[in-house]
Design a protein around this motif. Structure first.
Motif, PDB file in Angstrom:
ATOM      1  N   ARG A   1       0.480  -0.759  -0.300  1.00 53.61           N
ATOM      2  CA  ARG A   1      -0.016   0.887  -0.061  1.00 53.61           C
ATOM      3  C   ARG A   1       0.724   0.921   0.176  1.00 53.61           C
ATOM      4  N   ARG A   2       2.740   1.029   0.174  1.00 55.63           N
ATOM      5  CA  ARG A   2       2.662   2.396   0.770  1.00 55.63           C
ATOM      6  C   ARG A   2       3.330   2.906  -0.679  1.00 55.63           C
ATOM      7  N   VAL A   3       3.635   2.074  -1.767  1.00 57.77           N
ATOM      8  CA  VAL A   3       4.486   1.498  -2.358  1.00 57.77           C
ATOM      9  C   VAL A   3       3.045   2.460  -3.318  1.00 57.77           C
ATOM     10  N   ILE A   4       2.216   2.350  -3.621  1.00 58.76           N
ATOM     11  CA  ILE A   4       0.587   2.454  -4.594  1.00 58.76           C
ATOM     12  C   ILE A   4       0.693   4.134  -3.503  1.00 58.76           C
TER      13      ILE A   4
ATOM     14  N   SER B   1       1.889  11.471  -8.666  1.00 58.59           N
ATOM     15  CA  SER B   1       0.492  11.765  -9.872  1.00 58.59           C
ATOM     16  C   SER B   1       0.209  12.346  -9.607  1.00 58.59           C
ATOM     17  N   ILE B   2      -0.386  12.637  -8.654  1.00 61.34           N
ATOM     18  CA  ILE B   2      -1.718  13.909  -7.958  1.00 61.34           C
ATOM     19  C   ILE B   2      -0.308  15.212  -8.297  1.00 61.34           C
TER      20      ILE B   2
END
Length: 51
Positions: A9-12, A19-20
């Motif tokens: 989850r940390r990578v995501i 990206s944002i």
């Protein structure tokens, strides 16, 4: 990494945040380029000084 392992989850989260932030940077640069002619006439300066 085998195909059955999940992406942490940390990578995501890091990918989403990057990206944002990249998208926001593009929007800010575009907005500034649109305001250049108005700023140049208001301050009476050339493009190179404004940049």
């Amino acid at each position: 990494m085998s195909p059955t392992q999940a992406i942490p989850r940390r990578v995501i989260g890091a990918m989403a945040a990057t990206s944002i932030m990249s998208f926001c940077g593009v929007i800010v640069e575009t907005a500034m380029n649109i305001t250049f002619p108005a700023l140049m006439s208001h301050f009476g300066i050339v493009t190179s000084s404004l940049q």
